[in-house]
Design an enzyme around this catalytic site. Structure first.
Site, mmCIF file in Angstrom:
data_model
loop_
_atom_site.group_PDB
_atom_site.id
_atom_site.type_symbol
_atom_site.label_atom_id
_atom_site.label_comp_id
_atom_site.label_asym_id
_atom_site.label_seq_id
_atom_site.Cartn_x
_atom_site.Cartn_y
_atom_site.Cartn_z
ATOM 1 N N LYS A 46 0.848 -1.203 0.000
ATOM 2 C CA LYS A 46 0.000 0.000 0.000
ATOM 3 C C LYS A 46 0.882 1.251 0.000
ATOM 4 O O LYS A 46 1.964 1.275 0.596
ATOM 5 C CB LYS A 46 -0.931 -0.008 1.222
ATOM 6 C CG LYS A 46 -1.910 1.159 1.196
ATOM 7 C CD LYS A 46 -3.146 0.901 2.038
ATOM 8 C CE LYS A 46 -4.000 2.165 2.159
ATOM 9 N NZ LYS A 46 -4.497 2.665 0.867
ATOM 10 N N CYS A 138 -4.529 8.960 -7.170
ATOM 11 C CA CYS A 138 -5.655 8.808 -6.233
ATOM 12 C C CYS A 138 -6.598 9.997 -6.416
ATOM 13 O O CYS A 138 -6.171 11.142 -6.323
ATOM 14 C CB CYS A 138 -5.154 8.731 -4.790
ATOM 15 S SG CYS A 138 -6.526 8.553 -3.632
ATOM 16 N N LYS A 177 1.559 5.066 -11.953
ATOM 17 C CA LYS A 177 0.134 4.680 -11.911
ATOM 18 C C LYS A 177 -0.710 5.887 -12.283
ATOM 19 O O LYS A 177 -0.680 6.910 -11.605
ATOM 20 C CB LYS A 177 -0.227 4.162 -10.519
ATOM 21 C CG LYS A 177 -1.627 3.568 -10.448
ATOM 22 C CD LYS A 177 -1.792 2.773 -9.176
ATOM 23 C CE LYS A 177 -3.166 2.173 -9.026
ATOM 24 N NZ LYS A 177 -3.301 1.412 -7.793
HETATM 25 C C1 LIG Z 1 -9.812 0.730 -0.140
HETATM 26 C C2 LIG Z 1 -8.861 0.987 -1.251
HETATM 27 C C3 LIG Z 1 -7.616 1.556 -0.992
HETATM 28 C C4 LIG Z 1 -6.716 1.802 -2.015
HETATM 29 N N1 LIG Z 1 -5.497 2.328 -1.731
HETATM 30 C C5 LIG Z 1 -4.608 2.561 -2.741
HETATM 31 C C6 LIG Z 1 -3.316 3.055 -2.458
HETATM 32 O O1 LIG Z 1 -2.918 3.248 -1.317
HETATM 33 N N2 LIG Z 1 -2.492 3.298 -3.513
HETATM 34 C C7 LIG Z 1 -2.869 3.064 -4.817
HETATM 35 O O2 LIG Z 1 -2.084 3.297 -5.730
HETATM 36 N N3 LIG Z 1 -4.089 2.564 -5.099
HETATM 37 C C8 LIG Z 1 -4.953 2.306 -4.093
HETATM 38 N N4 LIG Z 1 -6.180 1.777 -4.386
HETATM 39 C C9 LIG Z 1 -6.538 1.505 -5.797
HETATM 40 C C10 LIG Z 1 -6.246 0.054 -6.170
HETATM 41 O O3 LIG Z 1 -4.870 -0.224 -6.112
HETATM 42 C C11 LIG Z 1 -6.739 -0.254 -7.591
HETATM 43 O O4 LIG Z 1 -5.979 0.503 -8.503
HETATM 44 C C12 LIG Z 1 -8.206 0.072 -7.805
HETATM 45 O O5 LIG Z 1 -8.964 -0.306 -6.688
HETATM 46 C C13 LIG Z 1 -8.766 -0.603 -9.052
HETATM 47 O O6 LIG Z 1 -8.626 -2.008 -8.989
HETATM 48 P P1 LIG Z 1 -9.829 -2.984 -8.499
HETATM 49 O O7 LIG Z 1 -11.028 -2.658 -9.318
HETATM 50 O O8 LIG Z 1 -9.286 -4.360 -8.670
HETATM 51 O O9 LIG Z 1 -10.065 -2.658 -7.058
HETATM 52 C C14 LIG Z 1 -7.078 1.498 -3.355
HETATM 53 C C15 LIG Z 1 -8.325 0.916 -3.611
HETATM 54 C C16 LIG Z 1 -9.213 0.650 -2.587
HETATM 55 C C17 LIG Z 1 -10.529 0.010 -2.908
#
Ligand SMILES: Cc1cc2nc3c(=O)[nH]c(=O)nc-3n(C[C@H](O)[C@H](O)[C@H](O)COP(=O)(O)O)c2cc1C
Ligand code: SF4
Ligand code: SF4
Length: 398
Positions: A46, A138, A177
């Site tokens: 994370k 983000c 990213k």
């Molecule tokens: C609760 C939560 C916390 C996240 N925290 C981060 C983070 O700290 N850094 C980051 O680059 N992406 C973060 N993401 C994004 C995920 O890495 C991912 O790119 C995004 O959720 C899309 O993928 P998914 O549809 O498989 O969840 C977070 C996503 C969620 C749901």
């Protein structure tokens, strides 16, 4: 299984394409260890920051979109980067690389200024990380400090910040990213290439407001009577992520990690076909646990075998030549709807849809079976899209 699921991403060999995305799933070495034991090839820890960066989280931080009796077709979070700073992530990386030398550990970073970005890179490289991922993306994460998608929405800021990271990274590849919240994603991808960074990760979450409580008038999630915009993830954003990955793959020649809605092996195959070589997953794991890796690996392996392919790398980018501008699509191809009356369950859905949303080409016969008037049918595809019976309605050439 005789197929080879291993894949190279930014010069790193992964035993399979499946990697945990930076998220709560990767916020400790203990969690990532369990994921590695389950079969995940890699994990992006994370997002972390330097010790002086204050991270204060709000609770609750999740809300789901439920649709048609299905829970969480999309997930909104107002989480921020990790409360665990670089000192703890360094320890995690050391522990994970010592215990799992063949697994791939990425570290995600976010900084407020050049010195922060470069410090994070140097310390994580020294800790033994395999790659650095930079969150420029983000949608709700600390824009007041110039962090998150504030960077990824501007090609100049993207190039400048990625260059800082690239300068500091002497040993490992740098992955940027990106956010889908831009009008011209290829322009951002080109900025990443100019910076010298090694790969793109597409996408981060999509800025959203998931719903409003009709009793209290407070949107979800309700943090003591107030809410805010969050980041939307999960199955609902897959089409956006797929489009973004394809756009990046067609615009620049750079390795791509895909993330956004990957839930099943079919999704995984689709992202490979549009050019991704690494597949990052978060929401499906938050919902179903690390064990989803079994279905992903089995499904993808069987698919490859059935296709007569020996390895996952043979899929990469195979769909890209079939994506063209709208103006290049054929104007003479005019299919017609063909209904299999043997499997039709007489639900009327195609009839109603064509009547009120199409071209009034379907009528019901005396047995309530749908009949297509080929003269009126333009082949729009709506009936095939809405029919609840698999393969009952097909579009065929005239
Ligand atoms: C609760 C939560 C916390 C996240 N925290 C981060 C983070 O700290 N850094 C980051 O680059 N992406 C973060 N993401 C994004 C995920 O890495 C991912 O790119 C995004 O959720 C899309 O993928 P998914 O549809 O498989 O969840 C977070 C996503 C969620 C749901
Ligand atoms: S393809 Fe379109 S026009 Fe033709 S029957 Fe189906 S809904 Fe109607
Ligand atoms: S939607 Fe499908 S199942 Fe329903 S009536 Fe039309 S063809 Fe039959």
């Amino acid at each position: 299984m005789s197929v080879d699921l291993s894949i190279s991403f930014a010069g790193i060999r992964f035993e399979n394409p499946f990697t945990l995305a930076a998220s709560p799933c990767t916020d400790s070495a203990e969690m990532v260890s369990r994921a590695f034991e389950a079969g995940w090839a890699g994990a992006v820890m994370k997002t972390t920051s330097v010790e002086e960066e204050v991270v204060e989280l709000c609770y609750p931080m999740m809300a789901g979109l439920d649709f048609d009796d299905k829970k969480v077709v999309g997930l909104e979070n107002i989480d921020l980067i990790s409360e665990r700073h670089i000192d703890l992530v360094e320890q995690d990386v050391r522990e994970l690389k010592a215990n799992y030398p063949t697994k791939i550990v990425g570290a995600s970073i976010m900084g407020a200024r050049k010195e922060h970005w470069q410090t994070l890179v140097r310390r994580l490289e020294a800790a033994g990380v395999d790659f650095i991922e930079c969150s420029f993306s983000c949608p709700h994460g600390m824009p007041e400090r110039g962090m998150g998608s504030t960077i990824g929405q501007d090609p100049e800021l993207t190039e400048r910040t990625a260059r800082w990271v690239r300068e500091a990274a002497t040993r490992v590849p740098v992955v940027i990213k990106v956010t889908p919240l831009v009008a011209d994603l290829p322009a951002i991808a080109r900025a990443v290439v100019r910076s010298g960074a090694h790969a793109v990760c597409a996408i981060n979450t999509v800025k959203s407001l998931i719903g409003v409580d009709l009793d209290t008038f407070v949107p979800y999630p309700n943090v003591g009577g107030k809410s805010t915009y969050g980041g939307y993830s999960g199955a609902a954003i897959k089409p956006i992520a797929l489009r973004c990955v394809a756009e990046v793959a067609k615009a620049v020649n750079i390795p791509i990690a895909a993330t956004g809605g990957i839930t099943t092996w079919r999704d995984a195959a689709e992202f490979l076909l549009v050019g991704a070589t690494n597949l990052q997953i978060c929401t499906a794991v938050m919902k179903h646990g690390f064990r989803v890796i079994d279905d992903l690996i089995d499904g993808l392996s069987i698919y490859l075998e059935e296709k007569g392919l020996s390895g996952v790398e043979e899929l990469v980018g195979r769909a890209l030549p079939n994506i063209v501008d709208h103006s290049e699509l054929s104007r003479s191809y005019r299919p017609v709807s063909e209904i299999n009356l043997e499997t039709c369950i007489k639900c009327d859905v195609c009839y109603i849809s064509c009547r009120d949303g199409g071209h009034q080409a379907i009528s019901l016969d005396e047995n309530r079976l749908p009949r297509v008037d080929e003269e009126k049918c333009v082949g729009c595809g709506m009936c095939a899209t809405v029919c609840p019976v698999w393969d009952c309605v097909r579009l065929v050439p005239r």
